[in-house]
Design a protein around this motif. Structure first.
Motif, PDB file in Angstrom:
ATOM      1  N   LYS A   2       0.823  -1.207   0.000  1.00 35.29           N
ATOM      2  CA  LYS A   2       0.000   0.000   0.000  1.00 35.29           C
ATOM      3  C   LYS A   2       0.859   1.260   0.000  1.00 35.29           C
ATOM      4  O   LYS A   2       0.510   2.269  -0.591  1.00 35.29           O
ATOM      5  N   ALA A   3       2.005   1.154   0.723  1.00 32.52           N
ATOM      6  CA  ALA A   3       2.898   2.310   0.783  1.00 32.52           C
ATOM      7  C   ALA A   3       3.433   2.642  -0.608  1.00 32.52           C
ATOM      8  O   ALA A   3       3.526   3.812  -0.993  1.00 32.52           O
ATOM      9  N   VAL A   6       0.830   4.430  -2.494  1.00 33.01           N
ATOM     10  CA  VAL A   6       0.695   5.849  -2.135  1.00 33.01           C
ATOM     11  C   VAL A   6       1.687   6.679  -2.941  1.00 33.01           C
ATOM     12  O   VAL A   6       1.344   7.718  -3.517  1.00 33.01           O
ATOM     13  N   ILE A   7       2.928   6.180  -2.995  1.00 33.09           N
ATOM     14  CA  ILE A   7       3.967   6.940  -3.701  1.00 33.09           C
ATOM     15  C   ILE A   7       3.710   6.930  -5.208  1.00 33.09           C
ATOM     16  O   ILE A   7       3.702   7.981  -5.852  1.00 33.09           O
ATOM     17  N   GLY A   9       0.955   6.359  -6.525  1.00 36.82           N
ATOM     18  CA  GLY A   9      -0.341   6.998  -6.735  1.00 36.82           C
ATOM     19  C   GLY A   9      -0.214   8.458  -7.116  1.00 36.82           C
ATOM     20  O   GLY A   9      -1.066   9.018  -7.796  1.00 36.82           O
ATOM     21  N   LEU A  10       0.866   9.092  -6.688  1.00 33.22           N
ATOM     22  CA  LEU A  10       1.105  10.481  -7.070  1.00 33.22           C
ATOM     23  C   LEU A  10       1.173  10.607  -8.585  1.00 33.22           C
ATOM     24  O   LEU A  10       0.879  11.644  -9.154  1.00 33.22           O
ATOM     25  N   ASP A  13      -2.623   8.081 -10.130  1.00 32.45           N
ATOM     26  CA  ASP A  13      -3.959   8.539  -9.735  1.00 32.45           C
ATOM     27  C   ASP A  13      -4.509   9.521 -10.749  1.00 32.45           C
ATOM     28  O   ASP A  13      -5.673   9.498 -11.084  1.00 32.45           O
ATOM     29  N   ASP A  14      -3.657  10.389 -11.201  1.00 32.59           N
ATOM     30  CA  ASP A  14      -4.102  11.387 -12.148  1.00 32.59           C
ATOM     31  C   ASP A  14      -2.986  11.690 -13.150  1.00 32.59           C
ATOM     32  O   ASP A  14      -2.222  12.626 -12.989  1.00 32.59           O
ATOM     33  N   PHE A  18      -0.026  14.800 -13.497  1.00 31.80           N
ATOM     34  CA  PHE A  18       1.405  14.486 -13.495  1.00 31.80           C
ATOM     35  C   PHE A  18       2.042  14.903 -14.822  1.00 31.80           C
ATOM     36  O   PHE A  18       3.098  15.547 -14.836  1.00 31.80           O
TER      37      PHE A  18
END
Lengths: 66, 250
Positions: A2-3, A6-7, A9-10, A13-14, A18
């Motif tokens: 998951k960690a 998160v990274i 995901g930056l 995610d979008d 980016f």
């Protein structure tokens, strides 16, 4: 796992946000390399970065309206 | 003490700690305080190790322009994402984060995973670990980047510790999720701060010579704030649903 998400995901995610950020930075660097004044490049960088946010928001809003 | 940096760290870390507290409380109530504390303590240890691994080279080894560029990029990625999300929430295109709903969902998940035993519950401890670690990781990134960029790491640490103390005290006193915390407004402000800091430092790292450093940073922050508020108002108007236009200012 998951960690890592998160990274990463930056980025994923979008991708438009980016991608827009990268384009803004590359344009700014190019302008600096060809000798455009730093103050002007700084101002343009802020404009381009905000434009990236707006493009990303517009895509989400349009997707929700369809 | 750099109050701008301390404030950014306080707000940014505060949002993350509020979300972590919700998970912690749900686990503590269903699986016991020992289980919740075990997961949270493990997460704090891992986070501390990460801070040492990431923070030390950034402070002592890597050259300043590289640090500025890397830190600026990370701040931009976090800040622009937060600002975008806060604008969408403030204009009603996304639902506001609801701590009570998140709390109820986590309580339900914990109850379904089995009854509370005498010892430490593995599922509960892992849930707390995940929650505290993930929210804490974002807080750590904010503290390190904001602190390093303004060369005021101690101010950023003070700000985040103050946020931790406030959130923990409120959590202990109330024993329920902090739904009154204006998360979206905090995210909005931190989004503006991180985006402006990020623009400034990524630019500086690439070779932009800003006009009078501090004044330029203020102008960039004002630009992001004003333009984002205008864009949010336009989004609200376009949506035509004023009743759901909550978030900023609440």
């Amino acid at each position: 796992m998951k960690a890592i998400r998160v990274i990463v995901g930056l980025v994923y995610d979008d991708p438009w946000l980016f991608g827009g950020t990268l384009v803004a930075l590359l344009v700014a660097k190019f302008l600096l390399v060809i000798g455009v004044a730093g103050v002007a490049v700084g101002g343009l960088l802020a404009l381009l970065l905000f434009a990236a946010i707006l493009v990303s928001i517009a895509r989400e809003v349009r997707a929700k309206k369809v | 003490m750099n109050l701008y940096v301390a404030g950014a760290a306080f707000l940014g870390a505060g949002v993350e700690f509020t979300e972590a507290l919700t998970i912690f409380l749900a686990v503590a109530l269903t699986k016991g305080a020992r289980t919740a504390w075990t997961g949270a303590a493990l997460a704090v240890v891992v986070l501390a190790a990460l801070v040492a691994i990431i923070g030390y080279p950034l402070v002592h080894v890597v050259q300043l322009p590289v640090v500025q560029l890397v830190v600026g990029l990370i701040m931009l990625l976090f800040g622009m994402r937060w600002l975008r999300k806060a604008m969408l929430r403030a204009s009603g295109y996304r639902a506001l984060h609801d701590e009570e709903a998140a709390f109820a969902k986590e309580l339900d998940r914990q109850r379904q995973s089995g009854q509370r035993g005498a010892g430490i519950d593995g599922f509960g401890a892992m849930t707390t670990f995940n929650g505290v670690f993930l929210e804490g990781l974002e807080a750590v990134f904010i503290v390190i980047t904001v602190g390093l960029s303004a060369q005021a790491l101690s101010s950023a640490i003070y700000g985040s510790v103050a946020a931790l103390v406030v959130i923990v005290l409120l959590g202990v006193a109330l024993r329920k999720p902090l739904k009154a915390v204006p998360e979206n407004a905090m995210k909005y402000v931190v989004g503006v701060m991180l985006s402006s800091f990020g623009t400034f430092w990524a630019g500086e790292g690439m070779g932009v010579k800003w006009w009078d450093k501090d004044v330029s940073l203020l102008f960039v922050a004002l630009f992001f704030l004003i333009v984002s508020l205008i864009a949010t108002a336009v989004l609200k108007a376009g949506r035509g649903d004023v009743s759901k236009s909550v978030g900023v200012g609440h």
